[in-house]
Design a protein around this motif. Structure first.
Motif, PDB file in Angstrom:
ATOM      1  N   ASP A  18       0.827  -1.211   0.000  1.00  0.00           N
ATOM      2  CA  ASP A  18       0.000   0.000   0.000  1.00  0.00           C
ATOM      3  C   ASP A  18       0.859   1.257   0.000  1.00  0.00           C
ATOM      4  N   THR A  19       1.976   1.205   0.759  1.00  0.00           N
ATOM      5  CA  THR A  19       2.881   2.367   0.772  1.00  0.00           C
ATOM      6  C   THR A  19       3.483   2.598  -0.602  1.00  0.00           C
ATOM      7  N   TYR A  20       3.966   1.537  -1.250  1.00  0.00           N
ATOM      8  CA  TYR A  20       4.552   1.675  -2.579  1.00  0.00           C
ATOM      9  C   TYR A  20       3.492   2.087  -3.600  1.00  0.00           C
ATOM     10  N   ARG A  21       2.254   1.684  -3.385  1.00  0.00           N
ATOM     11  CA  ARG A  21       1.177   2.089  -4.284  1.00  0.00           C
ATOM     12  C   ARG A  21       0.991   3.601  -4.241  1.00  0.00           C
ATOM     13  N   ILE A  95       8.297  -2.980  -7.762  1.00  0.00           N
ATOM     14  CA  ILE A  95       8.378  -3.533  -6.399  1.00  0.00           C
ATOM     15  C   ILE A  95       7.021  -4.074  -5.955  1.00  0.00           C
ATOM     16  N   ILE A  96       5.939  -3.367  -6.313  1.00  0.00           N
ATOM     17  CA  ILE A  96       4.598  -3.824  -5.941  1.00  0.00           C
ATOM     18  C   ILE A  96       4.314  -5.192  -6.556  1.00  0.00           C
ATOM     19  N   ARG A  97       4.654  -5.355  -7.806  1.00  0.00           N
ATOM     20  CA  ARG A  97       4.410  -6.642  -8.458  1.00  0.00           C
ATOM     21  C   ARG A  97       5.253  -7.754  -7.824  1.00  0.00           C
ATOM     22  N   GLY A 115      -3.895  -8.919  -5.799  1.00  0.00           N
ATOM     23  CA  GLY A 115      -3.214  -8.671  -7.068  1.00  0.00           C
ATOM     24  C   GLY A 115      -4.174  -8.181  -8.132  1.00  0.00           C
ATOM     25  N   GLU A 116      -5.373  -8.784  -8.207  1.00  0.00           N
ATOM     26  CA  GLU A 116      -6.362  -8.329  -9.184  1.00  0.00           C
ATOM     27  C   GLU A 116      -6.847  -6.918  -8.879  1.00  0.00           C
ATOM     28  N   PHE A 117      -6.992  -6.607  -7.612  1.00  0.00           N
ATOM     29  CA  PHE A 117      -7.401  -5.247  -7.233  1.00  0.00           C
ATOM     30  C   PHE A 117      -6.342  -4.224  -7.675  1.00  0.00           C
ATOM     31  N   MET A 118      -5.073  -4.570  -7.431  1.00  0.00           N
ATOM     32  CA  MET A 118      -3.995  -3.657  -7.827  1.00  0.00           C
ATOM     33  C   MET A 118      -3.920  -3.522  -9.345  1.00  0.00           C
ATOM     34  N   GLU A 119      -4.151  -4.617 -10.058  1.00  0.00           N
ATOM     35  CA  GLU A 119      -4.101  -4.555 -11.510  1.00  0.00           C
ATOM     36  C   GLU A 119      -5.177  -3.622 -12.047  1.00  0.00           C
ATOM     37  N   ARG A 120      -6.382  -3.693 -11.482  1.00  0.00           N
ATOM     38  CA  ARG A 120      -7.477  -2.847 -11.955  1.00  0.00           C
ATOM     39  C   ARG A 120      -7.294  -1.390 -11.548  1.00  0.00           C
ATOM     40  N   ARG A 121      -6.717  -1.142 -10.371  1.00  0.00           N
ATOM     41  CA  ARG A 121      -6.608   0.221  -9.855  1.00  0.00           C
ATOM     42  C   ARG A 121      -5.293   0.912 -10.248  1.00  0.00           C
ATOM     43  N   LEU A 122      -4.232   0.145 -10.290  1.00  0.00           N
ATOM     44  CA  LEU A 122      -2.908   0.763 -10.440  1.00  0.00           C
ATOM     45  C   LEU A 122      -2.391   0.730 -11.873  1.00  0.00           C
ATOM     46  N   VAL A 123      -2.657  -0.371 -12.580  1.00  0.00           N
ATOM     47  CA  VAL A 123      -2.106  -0.493 -13.939  1.00  0.00           C
ATOM     48  C   VAL A 123      -2.577   0.630 -14.865  1.00  0.00           C
ATOM     49  N   PRO A 124      -3.870   1.009 -14.901  1.00  0.00           N
ATOM     50  CA  PRO A 124      -4.261   2.125 -15.788  1.00  0.00           C
ATOM     51  C   PRO A 124      -3.526   3.423 -15.474  1.00  0.00           C
ATOM     52  N   ALA A 125      -3.326   3.701 -14.179  1.00  0.00           N
ATOM     53  CA  ALA A 125      -2.603   4.924 -13.819  1.00  0.00           C
ATOM     54  C   ALA A 125      -1.152   4.867 -14.294  1.00  0.00           C
TER      55      ALA A 125
END
Length: 259
Positions: A18-21, A95-97, A115-125
């Motif tokens: 979460d911090t790295y996000r 690092i998150i991955r 991981g799926e949550f991060m992919e949907r929220r972070l990858v587009p950004a």
């Protein structure tokens, strides 16, 4: 005890993710601010390219070159300032991955994994930030190509202008040379006329003194000799003037004393 340590390590990894996000998402506002600037710069570059095709004077080309130089400096400064933040976000995303893979999540039916949550929220950004970064570099390359093209055109225009000046100078030098030859011819005629006049006065004076000489006949016979002598003297003076004085021979070096 072992289960408690595992839970503590898992919680620590989740907090790190979460911090790295949040650290990775710091580039998102920068990308949003840069996007309209890039769009405006692309429109300005397109306008400059269109005006370059219609430019028909050195002043117009220099004006376009000044505008392009200012635009290039602006985009270069923006890309240099944003590059650190974009690079840092890409590193945090990596690092998150890596941390997500270390979690070894097991899927629960109906519940998305972290991981799926991060992919949907972070990858587009992250993809948006990368696209802005890519557009910056592509714009810099386009500006560089346009700048090179414009500078080449300005150089060619300057060379044509210089060639026209050299042709004008050569023509002026040719006219001056013709005028010089004409003046030389007049000077030979004038000098010969005055010399013949002086010679005629001298012969008339000899006739007054009783010397049997025909002043007019002698002056007429001396005409080709006087004109030839004046022409030879003028040509010799010109050759000496063009050749200049030869350099003096250097003084001989003193002989070395024999040992």
């Amino acid at each position: 005890m072992r289960k408690s340590n595992a839970s503590q390590a898992l919680s620590q990894r989740v907090l790190e993710i979460d911090t790295y996000r949040m650290m990775a998402l710091l580039a998102l506002p920068v990308a949003r601010e840069s996007q309209p600037v890039i769009r405006e710069a692309e429109a300005a570059l397109a306008a400059i390219s269109g005006e370059l095709a219609a430019a028909d004077s050195p002043e117009a080309e220099r004006s376009l070159l000044e505008r392009l130089t200012r635009l290039s400096a602006r985009i270069e400064a923006m890309a240099e300032a944003d590059n650190y933040r974009f690079s840092a976000s890409a590193a945090y995303f990596s690092i998150i991955r890596a941390r997500l893979q270390e979690l070894r999540e097991e899927r629960i039916e109906g519940v998305p994994t972290l991981g799926e949550f991060m992919e949907r929220r972070l990858v587009p950004a992250m993809e948006f930030c990368e696209s802005v970064r890519r557009r910056q570099h592509e714009l810099i390359e386009r500006l560089s190509r346009t700048d090179s093209l414009l500078r080449t055109r300005v150089t060619m225009t300057q060379e044509r202008y210089n060639s026209a000046i050299l042709a004008s100078l050569n023509k002026r030098a040719e006219l001056q040379l013709r005028l010089q030859h004409a003046v030389e011819g007049f000077s030979i005629v004038a000098i010969s006329y005055y010399l013949l006049g002086v010679l005629g006065y001298g012969l008339k004076a000899l006739g007054k003194l009783g010397v049997p000489v025909e002043a007019e006949l002698a002056t007429g016979l001396a005409l080709p000799l006087v004109v030839g002598a004046v022409w030879f003297a003028v040509r010799r003076a010109q050759r000496a003037l063009h050749r200049g004085h030869p350099p003096e021979d250097p003084a001989p070096a003193p002989a070395a004393a024999s040992s």
